[in-house]
Motif scaffolding. Structure first.
Motif, PDB file in Angstrom:
ATOM      1  N   SER A 162      13.766  15.212 -11.300  1.00  0.00           N
ATOM      2  CA  SER A 162      13.205  16.542 -11.045  1.00  0.00           C
ATOM      3  C   SER A 162      12.410  17.078 -12.234  1.00  0.00           C
ATOM      4  N   ASP A 163      12.710  16.550 -13.449  1.00  0.00           N
ATOM      5  CA  ASP A 163      11.984  16.985 -14.641  1.00  0.00           C
ATOM      6  C   ASP A 163      10.749  16.138 -14.904  1.00  0.00           C
ATOM      7  N   GLY A 164      10.459  15.178 -14.011  1.00  0.00           N
ATOM      8  CA  GLY A 164       9.291  14.323 -14.183  1.00  0.00           C
ATOM      9  C   GLY A 164       9.547  13.086 -15.013  1.00  0.00           C
ATOM     10  N   ILE A 221       0.826  -1.212   0.000  1.00  0.00           N
ATOM     11  CA  ILE A 221       0.000   0.000   0.000  1.00  0.00           C
ATOM     12  C   ILE A 221       0.859   1.259   0.000  1.00  0.00           C
ATOM     13  N   TYR A 222       2.138   1.101   0.299  1.00  0.00           N
ATOM     14  CA  TYR A 222       3.041   2.250   0.320  1.00  0.00           C
ATOM     15  C   TYR A 222       3.723   2.476  -1.029  1.00  0.00           C
ATOM     16  N   ARG A 223       3.349   1.706  -2.018  1.00  0.00           N
ATOM     17  CA  ARG A 223       3.964   1.812  -3.342  1.00  0.00           C
ATOM     18  C   ARG A 223       3.716   3.198  -3.926  1.00  0.00           C
ATOM     19  N   ASP A 224       4.796   3.855  -4.358  1.00  0.00           N
ATOM     20  CA  ASP A 224       4.705   5.204  -4.921  1.00  0.00           C
ATOM     21  C   ASP A 224       5.724   5.308  -6.047  1.00  0.00           C
ATOM     22  N   LEU A 225       5.275   5.113  -7.285  1.00  0.00           N
ATOM     23  CA  LEU A 225       6.182   5.104  -8.425  1.00  0.00           C
ATOM     24  C   LEU A 225       6.759   6.476  -8.740  1.00  0.00           C
ATOM     25  N   SER A 273       9.912   2.853 -17.310  1.00  0.00           N
ATOM     26  CA  SER A 273       8.500   3.052 -16.965  1.00  0.00           C
ATOM     27  C   SER A 273       8.299   3.449 -15.508  1.00  0.00           C
ATOM     28  N   CYS A 274       9.333   3.930 -14.869  1.00  0.00           N
ATOM     29  CA  CYS A 274       9.273   4.304 -13.447  1.00  0.00           C
ATOM     30  C   CYS A 274       8.821   3.143 -12.569  1.00  0.00           C
ATOM     31  N   ASN A 275       9.091   1.934 -13.023  1.00  0.00           N
ATOM     32  CA  ASN A 275       8.586   0.751 -12.330  1.00  0.00           C
ATOM     33  C   ASN A 275       9.740  -0.200 -12.010  1.00  0.00           C
TER      34      ASN A 275
END
Length: 226
Positions: A135-137, A125-129, A143-145
Motif C-alpha cells: 500500500s506504500d508503493g 500481456i497481462y503482466r502487471d508488476l 524489485s517487484c519482479n
C-alpha cells in the motif's frame, strides 16, 4: 486473483481428501516388502504428484440413488423425513439453522498433476508488476519482479482429445432450502418443521438422470509466493 482461487481449491481438496479418509471407516495396514528387479525396472519417477479425488455424498456409483432400510423408499425422498441434509449455523444465530435438504451429490477430480517449477521470465500481456507493491508503493518481493521464483505448476495432462471432458466432474442436488429452529433438546438441524423451501439448486448434465456436469481444462496454472 487466479493464484488465490487455486490455492483455495487446493486447500479444499486436501481437506476433502482427509475427510474422505476419515469417513471411509476402514484403515488398511500392509507390511513393507522388498521389490524384485523386474518391479524396480518398471518404476519411473519425477518431481510431481498426481492426484485423483472421488467423493460421493448420499449417492451410489455414477450418482445412482440409494434406498432406505425398506429397500423401496429413496434415501433422500422429500416426502419423508430424511437425513440427506446439511445444516449451517451463523454467528449470533445460536438457535437458528439454514438447512439444505435432499442434499446429495459427488465430486471427481481426475489426474490433477502438481509439480515443481520456476516462473518464466517476461510473463504475458497481462503482466502487471504493480501487483507486487504494498500500500506504500514499496516492493513486497525483490524489485517487484517474481521472475525465477519457485512455484507449483498445476496441469491436467490427460483427456485432451476433442469432446473429452473428464478433468472435473460434479453433480449436486439441493432439493429444499429452509430455516429450522432448535426445539428443546432437539437441535434445528434434526428438525423438519418447515416443509417449504426458499429455493432449490441443482448442478447436472441433463443428458442422463443425475448426470455429471463435466469440465475440460487446458493450459497450466502457477502457484507461488509460499
Amino acid at each position: 486473483m487466479k493464484k488465490i482461487m487455486i490455492m483455495d481449491v487446493l486447500k479444499l481438496l486436501s481437506k476433502a481428501l482427509v475427510l474422505d479418509l476419515i469417513m471411509s471407516g476402514t484403515a488398511y495396514s500392509l507390511d513393507l516388502e522388498p521389490m524384485n528387479d523386474n518391479e524396480l525396472e518398471a518404476v519411473s519417477g519425477g518431481d510431481a504428484i498426481q492426484l485423483t479425488l472421488r467423493l460421493r455424498n448420499n449417492v451410489g456409483p455414477d450418482n445412482s440413488p440409494l434406498y432406505q432400510a425398506d429397500g423401496v423408499t429413496l434415501l433422500c425422498d422429500p416426502a419423508t423425513y430424511n437425513l440427506c441434509r446439511l445444516g449451517l449455523q451463523f454467528e449470533g444465530q445460536d438457535n437458528t439453522w439454514l438447512m439444505l435438504k435432499e442434499f446429495y451429490g459427488s465430486l471427481l477430480v481426475e489426474d490433477m498433476r502438481l509439480e515443481g517449477a520456476t516462473l518464466d521470465s517476461g510473463g504475458t500481456i497481462y503482466r502487471d508488476l504493480s501487483r507486487f507493491q504494498g500500500s506504500d508503493g514499496g516492493c513486497l518481493i525483490d524489485s517487484c519482479n517474481p521472475d525465477g521464483l519457485a512455484a507449483i505448476q498445476v496441469t491436467y495432462p490427460f483427456g485432451k482429445n476433442p469432446g473429452e471432458y473428464s478433468d472435473l466432474k460434479t453433480f449436486l442436488n439441493i432439493g429444499r432450502l429452509a430455516v429450522e429452529y432448535d426445539d428443546g433438546s432437539t437441535p434445528g438441524y434434526l428438525q423438519n418443521q418447515n416443509a417449504g423451501s426458499a429455493f432449490a439448486y441443482r448442478i447436472s448434465d441433463s443428458e442422463t438422470p443425475n448426470g455429471y456436469m463435466q469440465m475440460h481444462f487446458q493450459g497450466r496454472a502457477m502457484i507461488y509466493g509460499f
